[in-house]
Write an enzyme that holds these catalytic residues in place. Structure first.
Site, PDB file in Angstrom:
ATOM      1  N   TYR B 150       0.835  -1.218   0.000  1.00 55.40           N
ATOM      2  CA  TYR B 150       0.000   0.000   0.000  1.00 55.40           C
ATOM      3  C   TYR B 150       0.862   1.258   0.000  1.00 55.40           C
ATOM      4  O   TYR B 150       1.679   1.452   0.910  1.00 55.40           O
ATOM      5  CB  TYR B 150      -0.904  -0.060   1.236  1.00 55.40           C
ATOM      6  CG  TYR B 150      -1.614   1.216   1.618  1.00 55.40           C
ATOM      7  CD1 TYR B 150      -2.467   1.860   0.715  1.00 55.40           C
ATOM      8  CD2 TYR B 150      -1.473   1.775   2.889  1.00 55.40           C
ATOM      9  CE1 TYR B 150      -3.134   3.022   1.079  1.00 55.40           C
ATOM     10  CE2 TYR B 150      -2.145   2.933   3.265  1.00 55.40           C
ATOM     11  CZ  TYR B 150      -2.965   3.559   2.352  1.00 55.40           C
ATOM     12  OH  TYR B 150      -3.621   4.707   2.715  1.00 55.40           O
ATOM     13  N   ASP B 235      -0.871  -5.965   9.458  1.00 55.34           N
ATOM     14  CA  ASP B 235      -1.988  -5.110   9.054  1.00 55.34           C
ATOM     15  C   ASP B 235      -3.096  -6.022   8.553  1.00 55.34           C
ATOM     16  O   ASP B 235      -2.944  -6.686   7.527  1.00 55.34           O
ATOM     17  CB  ASP B 235      -1.500  -4.154   7.949  1.00 55.34           C
ATOM     18  CG  ASP B 235      -2.614  -3.273   7.410  1.00 55.34           C
ATOM     19  OD1 ASP B 235      -3.748  -3.754   7.288  1.00 55.34           O
ATOM     20  OD2 ASP B 235      -2.341  -2.100   7.084  1.00 55.34           O
ATOM     21  N   ILE B 237      -6.444  -5.075   8.073  1.00 55.71           N
ATOM     22  CA  ILE B 237      -7.638  -4.230   7.926  1.00 55.71           C
ATOM     23  C   ILE B 237      -8.635  -4.763   6.896  1.00 55.71           C
ATOM     24  O   ILE B 237      -9.751  -4.276   6.825  1.00 55.71           O
ATOM     25  CB  ILE B 237      -7.267  -2.761   7.604  1.00 55.71           C
ATOM     26  CG1 ILE B 237      -6.701  -2.605   6.193  1.00 55.71           C
ATOM     27  CG2 ILE B 237      -6.310  -2.196   8.638  1.00 55.71           C
ATOM     28  CD1 ILE B 237      -6.537  -1.137   5.777  1.00 55.71           C
ATOM     29  N   LYS B 277     -12.543  -0.615   6.024  1.00 55.69           N
ATOM     30  CA  LYS B 277     -12.733  -1.548   4.913  1.00 55.69           C
ATOM     31  C   LYS B 277     -13.780  -2.604   5.253  1.00 55.69           C
ATOM     32  O   LYS B 277     -14.694  -2.845   4.477  1.00 55.69           O
ATOM     33  CB  LYS B 277     -11.404  -2.229   4.570  1.00 55.69           C
ATOM     34  CG  LYS B 277     -10.228  -1.281   4.421  1.00 55.69           C
ATOM     35  CD  LYS B 277     -10.427  -0.237   3.322  1.00 55.69           C
ATOM     36  CE  LYS B 277      -9.211   0.661   3.206  1.00 55.69           C
ATOM     37  NZ  LYS B 277      -9.372   1.721   2.200  1.00 55.69           N
TER      38      LYS B 277
END
Lengths: 488, 488
Positions: B150, B235, B237, B277
């Site tokens: 990302y 991460d 998410i 998300k």
């Protein structure tokens, strides 16, 4: 395992730069361990260390009841939920910025206009100060800050930025007014120490003093920062708490004045604002950076990604602040109620001989307990504070936590409680002081040596207290002090 | 004056560490200048560069309509306004933390429990990553990050912390799976460069790949970080966006596995989570740090003061997440809708010869346009991307912005639009590719030299397009490409 838990962390995580060990926060903990409740815990600690504005919340609740469509989480407003919940542009909702700009103008008497395109949001004033420091200064650089100042600055401006704060001494002899001499002296000292000063941070209205800066002082400040090519950050988060004449003057007005306009480089001027104090929404985390410097606006806006205001909250506030009639009524009524509360406290304390600095803003009094100190030292101040918090059971904040240069001053918050708690706290304070009346009347008289933690002259039993001492109080015929309760 | 505007600012403010010049953000700007709207601007740019989850928002709106008392800004819930608006404890509302802990367990199949006392809130995952970096690393220290990753990490972890990110190369030949060899090679290289590596950051499910990490890889990762005494930030998410078998495995489950439990120092393990998300609330800025290290929990909690979640939002989410039946239904239906949307896109692209990496999570496809590149270079990738964005008018994100090591890959977000926009974007993409059919069938064939910005072989006019090319599409009998419109 212990190593990993601690030693593999950053220097910031291992250090104590957060400042949570300051008495300011220590007092909060004492309150949290034993919080006052009129019925459930009437002998608990009363929280007077928290600058909250709860006096006009009913007006906001009325408005919400009349405007349910203002929320995306009501039947009336839910059709906007999807668009708002998905909005994540760091510019913020246009109506939110317009509303805040309008409010900023109104709290400054509409004598000056604010440009919505310069409104940058942040996670409360806490986030606003950190973002501003990140934009203006490198690690090791410093800001000048007149004392006494809000203890949170030590965290907000320094902790993660590596910026230093250099105190500028203000004294009681001129009611803690900022002087050119004090500014120059602090700057000179910094130069001698090879510290790069990048700015001056003022708080107007002052926390903890509750006073406002007069126009002459503000003009002197603008001249000073321009002369020295340093930034000026004006923290104006208590703008709308000013409740009596003379009214509040914003730095935004000063830089428009004829004699200042020409000499002032606006790129150096930045305002920090918030809705936490003026509107009483600290939980909503609405902090604002308003800069006259385009580069700072751009950079701060990008940094705001780390602390954007929830769009659910932006949307609500946009609607509320667009209601001119409501905002006008709220601000007027809020000031009226703050004035009344201030009056009750001041008078109640004055009747037992406690003086406070004369002020007309903020959510607190700056209380002078110097007569109760045997010696004018910060050790004595801390000892007195521990008596007040643990025996009188009121969490006030000692001056040392605000970097005040003179021991014996305390900040007393009065807008975070209802009338009943006001009466209890006043009664406790009055009862305590009356027991030390001799001390109040003659602070010079010799005392025996005492325990630093609990000075003996302040440990008088309330059992000897005369009821008429209390009956002369206009507010509290029956003393509520837990000390009294414990000894009678 | 210019000096003050720029040169008196911090190095951070004067630098370009924010990374807004990356193509990832450049694409957003193209969209903002000419946004698609089915009626108002049918030839505008379609935003497929934004990983939003809008497919199940109607379920949330229904819930809100049925539970108006969950909001403090409805007639039914306004009696709680004062308490909630004034709540500013950085621990957060207890019910909020409990709700988030429960959701985290549920999105991990309830195979593992999360402790509400380890839930630390932050301003979105953006804030969560920065806070974690501030807690774990000093300026100059580094994190290893498998590519592609990302683009926001370059801002979140590096910008204000001074931390570095070191790419760990993953390649298409094994479907971009993270290998021990790649990790060791990156670590070795960092040591040679005298860089202190403090941790490894993984994204599982992956953004931009949409893939999940299998258990063996996760175990290898845990062994690697323990062996090297570095932190692991996972991460997660996109945990609830996984829509088909095999399901998602959290690092929280791996560290409970018998063969890992003993060798793993939990003080090294931290999870970043968010509701942006999985629930589709990016505007609400709910980021979560879940650390197994007490010192990190304590420090991160203090740092959360810079990006607390609005209590208005905390309160709503606490109520919503406490409704087990709703949460279960929402997660199941959301996964079902994501699977369907993924299927439509994959199939639509496959029919014209475009392949995508096989994935089962995230809100995007990882599209392989390598056959459309004349040379396998990032210059060619950028040239192709500019055609797609400015001529095909779809904002997809080029692989280079994700630090992908191979040119020709693009991330295509598909969950931020309605069915109509899906059909328009698919038709545009298919129309474009069909015009380059020869290229797709044989990417090796020689082409004439071309302009780097707009390669000639991709500038074929749509006027020569055969209608049956489109009629064979199951979704878009009438092509909607603005290119088509401009030439017919």
């Amino acid at each position: 395992m212990e190593q990993a838990g601690e030693f593999l962390l950053s220097k910031i995580a291992r250090g104590d730069g957060h400042g949570e060990n300051s008495p300011y926060f220590e007092g909060w903990k004492a309150y949290e361990d034993d919080p006052f409740h009129p019925i459930k815990n009437p002998n608990g600690v009363i929280q007077m260390g928290l600058a909250e504005n709860q006096l006009s919340c009913d007006l906001v609740q009325e408005w919400i009841t009349s405007n349910p469509e203002a929320s995306i989480c009501s039947v009336e407003g839910v059709h906007e939920f999807k668009d708002i919940a998905n909005f994540q542009d760091y510019h913020g909702l246009p109506l939110f910025r317009q509303g805040v700009a309008k409010l900023m103008g109104r709290t400054r008497g509409n004598r000056v206009k604010f440009d919505p395109d310069r409104i940058v949001m942040s996670g409360g004033a806490t986030g606003a100060h950190e973002v501003t420091a990140f934009c203006l200064a490198d690690p090791g650089d410093a800001f000048l800050v007149p004392t006494p100042y809000y203890p949170g600055f030590d965290r907000d401006l320094r902790w993660r930025t590596g910026v230093q704060l250099i105190p500028v001494t203000c004294e009681s002899k001129n009611n803690f007014k900022l002087t050119k001499k004090a500014l120059e002296s602090a700057l000179e000292k910094a130069k001698e120490d090879n510290i790069t000063v990048k700015g001056l941070l003022i708080t107007n209205p002052s926390n903890p003093l509750g006073t406002i800066m007069d126009k002459e002082t503000l003009k002197m400040v603008v001249t000073f920062i321009n002369h020295n090519h340093i930034h000026l950050v004006s923290d104006e988060i208590y703008a709308a708490t000013v409740f009596s004449h003379p009214g509040f003057t914003s730095i935004a007005e000063i830089i428009e004045e004829e004699d200042i306009k020409m000499e002032c480089d606006r790129n150096l001027v930045h305002i920090v604002y918030s809705l936490s104090k003026d509107m009483g929404f600290p939980g909503f985390r609405v902090g604002i950076i308003y800069s006259y410097n385009d580069n700072v606006v751009n950079c701060a806006r990008k940094m705001s990604s780390f602390g954007l205001v929830s769009t659910q909250t932006q949307h609500l506030i946009a609607a509320m602040l667009s209601d001119d009639e409501f905002v006008q009524r709220f601000l007027a009524e809020s000031a009226r109620r703050l004035a009344k509360r201030y009056g009750i406290f001041c008078q109640g304390l004055r009747q037992v001989g406690i003086k406070c600095l004369q002020s007309n803003g903020g959510l607190f009094l700056w209380m002078d307990l110097r007569p109760l100190l045997k010696k004018q030292t910060f050790e004595e101040e801390m000892a007195l504070w521990r008596v007040i918090i643990h025996k009188v059971k009121i969490n006030v904040s000692p001056g040392c936590s605000f970097h005040c240069c003179e021991p014996g001053w305390f900040r007393v918050c009065y807008a975070n409680m209802d009338d009943r708690a006001v009466q209890v706290s006043l009664a406790r304070m009055r009862g305590f002081v009356l027991q030390n009346k001799d001390v109040m009347l003659s602070s010079k008289k010799p005392c025996s040596p005492r325990n630093l933690m609990l000075p003996r002259n302040l440990m008088l039993s309330f059992s000897s207290m005369r009821m008429d001492d209390f009956l002369m109080s206009p507010h509290s015929p029956i003393p509520q002090s837990p000390l009294v309760k414990a000894t009678t």
